[in-house]
Design an enzyme around this catalytic site. Structure first.
Site, PDB file in Angstrom:
ATOM      1  N   ARG A 223       0.310   0.007  -8.734  1.00  0.00           N
ATOM      2  CA  ARG A 223       0.886  -1.279  -8.335  1.00  0.00           C
ATOM      3  C   ARG A 223       1.931  -1.657  -9.385  1.00  0.00           C
ATOM      4  O   ARG A 223       1.876  -1.200 -10.518  1.00  0.00           O
ATOM      5  CB  ARG A 223      -0.199  -2.351  -8.240  1.00  0.00           C
ATOM      6  CG  ARG A 223      -1.276  -2.030  -7.197  1.00  0.00           C
ATOM      7  CD  ARG A 223      -2.153  -3.245  -6.927  1.00  0.00           C
ATOM      8  NE  ARG A 223      -3.280  -2.918  -6.075  1.00  0.00           N
ATOM      9  CZ  ARG A 223      -3.255  -2.932  -4.744  1.00  0.00           C
ATOM     10  NH1 ARG A 223      -2.140  -3.253  -4.117  1.00  0.00           N
ATOM     11  NH2 ARG A 223      -4.329  -2.644  -4.044  1.00  0.00           N
ATOM     12  N   ASP A 249       2.337  -3.460   2.675  1.00  0.00           N
ATOM     13  CA  ASP A 249       3.421  -4.437   2.871  1.00  0.00           C
ATOM     14  C   ASP A 249       4.334  -4.514   1.645  1.00  0.00           C
ATOM     15  O   ASP A 249       5.564  -4.523   1.775  1.00  0.00           O
ATOM     16  CB  ASP A 249       2.849  -5.812   3.234  1.00  0.00           C
ATOM     17  CG  ASP A 249       1.845  -6.324   2.205  1.00  0.00           C
ATOM     18  OD1 ASP A 249       1.279  -5.512   1.461  1.00  0.00           O
ATOM     19  OD2 ASP A 249       1.626  -7.550   2.145  1.00  0.00           O
ATOM     20  N   THR A 277      -2.263   0.632   4.926  1.00  0.00           N
ATOM     21  CA  THR A 277      -3.006  -0.507   4.427  1.00  0.00           C
ATOM     22  C   THR A 277      -4.378  -0.522   5.046  1.00  0.00           C
ATOM     23  O   THR A 277      -4.520  -0.527   6.259  1.00  0.00           O
ATOM     24  CB  THR A 277      -2.331  -1.856   4.754  1.00  0.00           C
ATOM     25  OG1 THR A 277      -3.307  -2.885   4.657  1.00  0.00           O
ATOM     26  CG2 THR A 277      -1.755  -1.886   6.142  1.00  0.00           C
ATOM     27  N   ILE A 278      -5.367  -0.505   4.215  1.00  0.00           N
ATOM     28  CA  ILE A 278      -6.720  -0.528   4.756  1.00  0.00           C
ATOM     29  C   ILE A 278      -7.012  -1.893   5.370  1.00  0.00           C
ATOM     30  O   ILE A 278      -7.826  -2.024   6.272  1.00  0.00           O
ATOM     31  CB  ILE A 278      -7.730  -0.176   3.655  1.00  0.00           C
ATOM     32  CG1 ILE A 278      -9.026   0.253   4.297  1.00  0.00           C
ATOM     33  CG2 ILE A 278      -7.936  -1.298   2.690  1.00  0.00           C
ATOM     34  CD1 ILE A 278      -9.948   0.908   3.337  1.00  0.00           C
ATOM     35  N   ASP A 279      -6.297  -2.917   4.893  1.00  0.00           N
ATOM     36  CA  ASP A 279      -6.541  -4.272   5.395  1.00  0.00           C
ATOM     37  C   ASP A 279      -5.954  -4.491   6.787  1.00  0.00           C
ATOM     38  O   ASP A 279      -6.207  -5.515   7.413  1.00  0.00           O
ATOM     39  CB  ASP A 279      -5.927  -5.311   4.441  1.00  0.00           C
ATOM     40  CG  ASP A 279      -6.647  -5.348   3.104  1.00  0.00           C
ATOM     41  OD1 ASP A 279      -7.691  -4.691   2.977  1.00  0.00           O
ATOM     42  OD2 ASP A 279      -6.151  -6.037   2.189  1.00  0.00           O
ATOM     43  N   MET A 322     -13.578  -5.207   2.230  1.00  0.00           N
ATOM     44  CA  MET A 322     -12.207  -5.496   1.808  1.00  0.00           C
ATOM     45  C   MET A 322     -11.469  -6.370   2.814  1.00  0.00           C
ATOM     46  O   MET A 322     -11.857  -6.462   3.968  1.00  0.00           O
ATOM     47  CB  MET A 322     -11.450  -4.190   1.585  1.00  0.00           C
ATOM     48  CG  MET A 322     -11.754  -3.622   0.232  1.00  0.00           C
ATOM     49  SD  MET A 322     -10.562  -2.389  -0.235  1.00  0.00           S
ATOM     50  CE  MET A 322     -11.041  -2.165  -1.931  1.00  0.00           C
ATOM     51  N   MET A 436     -16.008   1.998  -1.670  1.00  0.00           N
ATOM     52  CA  MET A 436     -16.549   3.168  -0.963  1.00  0.00           C
ATOM     53  C   MET A 436     -15.911   3.358   0.399  1.00  0.00           C
ATOM     54  O   MET A 436     -15.826   4.470   0.898  1.00  0.00           O
ATOM     55  CB  MET A 436     -18.061   3.030  -0.817  1.00  0.00           C
ATOM     56  CG  MET A 436     -18.756   3.101  -2.154  1.00  0.00           C
ATOM     57  SD  MET A 436     -20.495   2.841  -2.006  1.00  0.00           S
ATOM     58  CE  MET A 436     -20.960   4.318  -1.157  1.00  0.00           C
ATOM     59  N   ARG A 438     -12.822   2.857   1.194  1.00  0.00           N
ATOM     60  CA  ARG A 438     -11.430   3.321   1.199  1.00  0.00           C
ATOM     61  C   ARG A 438     -11.212   4.606   0.397  1.00  0.00           C
ATOM     62  O   ARG A 438     -10.147   5.210   0.486  1.00  0.00           O
ATOM     63  CB  ARG A 438     -10.486   2.219   0.725  1.00  0.00           C
ATOM     64  CG  ARG A 438     -10.539   1.908  -0.747  1.00  0.00           C
ATOM     65  CD  ARG A 438      -9.427   0.950  -1.161  1.00  0.00           C
ATOM     66  NE  ARG A 438      -9.160   1.111  -2.580  1.00  0.00           N
ATOM     67  CZ  ARG A 438      -8.386   0.323  -3.295  1.00  0.00           C
ATOM     68  NH1 ARG A 438      -7.775  -0.696  -2.738  1.00  0.00           N
ATOM     69  NH2 ARG A 438      -8.196   0.553  -4.569  1.00  0.00           N
TER      70      ARG A 438
END
Ligand SMILES: Nc1ncnc2c1ncn2[C@@H]1O[C@H](COP(=O)(O)OP(=O)(O)OP(=O)(O)O)[C@@H](O)[C@H]1O
Ligand SMILES: O=P(O)(O)OC[C@H]1O[C@](O)(CO)[C@@H](O)[C@@H]1O
Ligand SMILES: [Mg+2]
Length: 542
Positions: A223, A249, A277-279, A322, A436, A438
């Site tokens: 990041r 994003d 993006t896992i979200d 998450m 776990m 992701r």
């Protein structure tokens, strides 16, 4: 979700084999961001026509303050097109697509995508609806803007981990090599800052052969550290001409900045984003890769919480999943499981005490059922935690808000409530499987999805498209302008059907006040809002 491969076969009969050759068409020169387009007429050439819809009635223009190429047609048709190298580089030579010579593809009846194919953003329409916004369909074109030997590609992964990153990396390399005979692919290590602060590695189909079986990213990620000028200097110094950027994003915003700088310097460099993006918080696209895998893995934690809770008297299982700003993982994991009695997400404010509050509901469920399971997204209830604890307001290196642990806070709050008020003896188990879900390899369906995304990105870059994110829109692979996917975050719409379905499934209180509903409706009515319209996964509205 429809399969793209199946789509291609179905469409084969309906499509013509060659893109049409428009005459007297117009293309737009984009000079700088926010500048008005300079429109010039082009004469038809013997080579493949520059990209763009062929209908003579089209009007072209730009969205003010944006680089999106707006193309308008009849009956309210709008194409939000992506940039092309020819927008700022005149007279680029084109070459026949080498896929033509590849035995695997030459037998496919309609392998090339028709130049005019676009995909509607909104599929639920009424009789008199305008045709609405469309995106350019992804896929191989008859002619390409790079010779295989001249391609010098690079791949970078940024942001948090997500199942499927290695599959996308592998399939970009294999796609470039097997479909386009491109053999120079560099891996940039450690995210954006890797362009100028880390080593690079040569990637070949052999070296990445089995990486899809591993979680994480073989390139590593980070990041922060996005320095546009240094990154583009490095791209230029290394002679890189195709940049594949995999990330969420924030990463796509960084990719847009890189593209702008590349265009400003008028470099023949294609920039392709692959949304990660896992979200599932990236706008416009149906869903992000790795999401299904994460939801599936979350089932294991929810099952464990359920087994623990139902095996004791007044057992409560709390699972934190998450979802920093968007509660999709929690919502889908809850809907999939059916063992969850309450799902809490960032988009839906809730309260603890009093009538209609969470504590009252827990008490009721325990009396009815003897146990219960609560799933809480990590971004839920942050306002409540901040009220009760000293707010930290910290950010990570990318500027994302660092969250307080809602799982621990909630578990403690529930324990205190039942103990201090001597309501009943409860037995609470808190499970935090955050990383776990992701840090695992992608499942079968995500592996297929990753492959299609990677191949679509490769086809787009080879065809000279640039400044795009590849993404699934209504089950079709498309090229979407960066600005469209970065302008807002995809969130669960709490006034939409999908959230209502969840509430009906868990039978939990909605916690919604009329003010919340009003605010949610106002948010949805904002112009240019993308969510709530056609997101098959987001709303599941039918
Ligand atoms: N507005 C921006 N402009 C340029 N670069 C950005 C911007 N926002 C974020 N970035 C860069 O993008 C990279 C990834 O950003 P971030 O850490 O927010 O993750 P992400 O891509 O959003 O993925 P996720 O949140 O799903 O893990 C970082 O290197 C960050 O510096
Ligand atoms: O601890 P890290 O690596 O910053 O990642 C955590 C964040 O990443 C995300 O998974 C988004 O990628 C968020 O859900 C979560 O808050
Ligand atoms: Mg992000």
């Amino acid at each position: 979700m429809q399969s793209e491969a199946a789509d291609t076969r179905i469409d084969a009969a309906a499509e013509s084999h060659e893109p049409q050759s428009p005459t007297g068409r117009q293309i737009i020169d984009f000079e700088l961001r926010n500048s008005l387009p300079r429109v010039r007429a082009t004469s038809p050439s013997s080579a493949d026509p520059p990209p763009g819809p062929a209908a003579a009635s089209l009007v072209m223009g730009t969205d003010p303050g944006s680089t999106i190429k707006i193309v308008k047609g009849e009956f309210g048709y709008v194409l939000e097109d992506v940039p092309h190298l020819t927008d700022y580089l005149a007279d680029l030579p084109t070459y026949p697509n080498p896929i033509k010579e590849n035995p695997a593809y030459s037998v496919v009846k309609q392998f090339f995508v028709n130049q005019d194919d676009t995909v509607p953003k909104k599929v639920v329409v009424q009789k008199d609806s305008p045709r609405g916004i469309h995106f350019r369909r992804a896929g191989p074109r008859q002619r390409v803007y790079f010779e295989s030997d001249d391609v010098n590609a690079c791949i970078v992964t940024c942001g948090g981990l997500c199942p499927g990153l290695n599959t996308v990396i592998r399939e970009i390399i294999c796609g470039l090599s097997y479909m386009y005979d491109v053999n120079k692919v560099l891996g940039i290590e450690g995210g954006y800052r890797g362009f100028y602060a880390r080593n690079t590695i040569q990637l070949t189909p052999k070296s990445v052969n089995d990486i899809h079986k591993r979680g994480g990213t073989i390139l590593s990620t980070s990041r922060g550290g996005h320095d546009t000028l240094k990154i583009v200097d490095n791209i230029q110094d290394r002679g890189i001409n195709q940049v594949y950027i995999i990330g969420g994003d924030g990463t796509q915003k960084g990719a847009a900045a890189i593209f702008e700088e590349i265009r400003r310097r008028r470099l023949k460099v294609a920039v392709a984003g692959i949304p990660k993006t896992i979200d599932n918080d990236i706008a416009v696209i149906d869903k992000s890769f790795g999401f299904d895998t994460a939801v599936e893995e979350a089932q294991r934690a929810i099952n464990a919480a359920h087994v623990e809770a139902e095996s004791v008297e007044n057992g409560i299982g709390v699972v934190k999943l998450m979802g920093r700003y968007s509660g999709f993982i929690a919502m889908y994991a809850t809907l999939a499981s059916r063992d969850v009695d309450c799902c809490l997400i960032p988009e839906s404010r809730f309260y603890l005490e009093g009538k209609g509050g969470l504590y009252e509901y827990i008490e009721k469920r325990l009396k009815e059922n003897g146990h219960m399971v609560i799933v809480v997204a990590e971004g839920a209830g942050q306002d409540l935690i901040a009220e009760s604890m000293k707010s930290m307001d910290h950010e990570d290196a990318s500027g994302n808000k660092l969250l307080l642990d809602v799982g621990l806070w909630l578990s403690q709050g529930i324990k205190n409530y039942f103990t201090s008020r001597q309501k009943m003896t409860i037995n609470l188990k808190y499970i935090d499987p955050t990383y776990m879900i992701r840090a695992i390899p992608s499942n079968a369906s995500d592996n297929v999805y990753c492959t299609l995304l990677a191949q679509s990105a490769v086809h787009g870059a080879m065809a000279g498209y640039t400044g795009f994110t590849v993404g699934l829109v209504n089950g079709r692979q498309t090229y979407i302008p960066f600005d469209r996917v970065t302008e807002k975050r995809n969130k669960v719409v709490i006034t939409d059907r999908m959230w209502a379905r969840l509430l009906s499934s868990t039978n939990q209180p909605s916690f919604l006040s009329s003010k919340d509903v009003e605010e949610a409706n106002i948010r949805e009515e904002q112009p240019k809002q993308t969510s709530g319209e056609v997101k098959c996964l987001e709303n599941g509205s039918s």
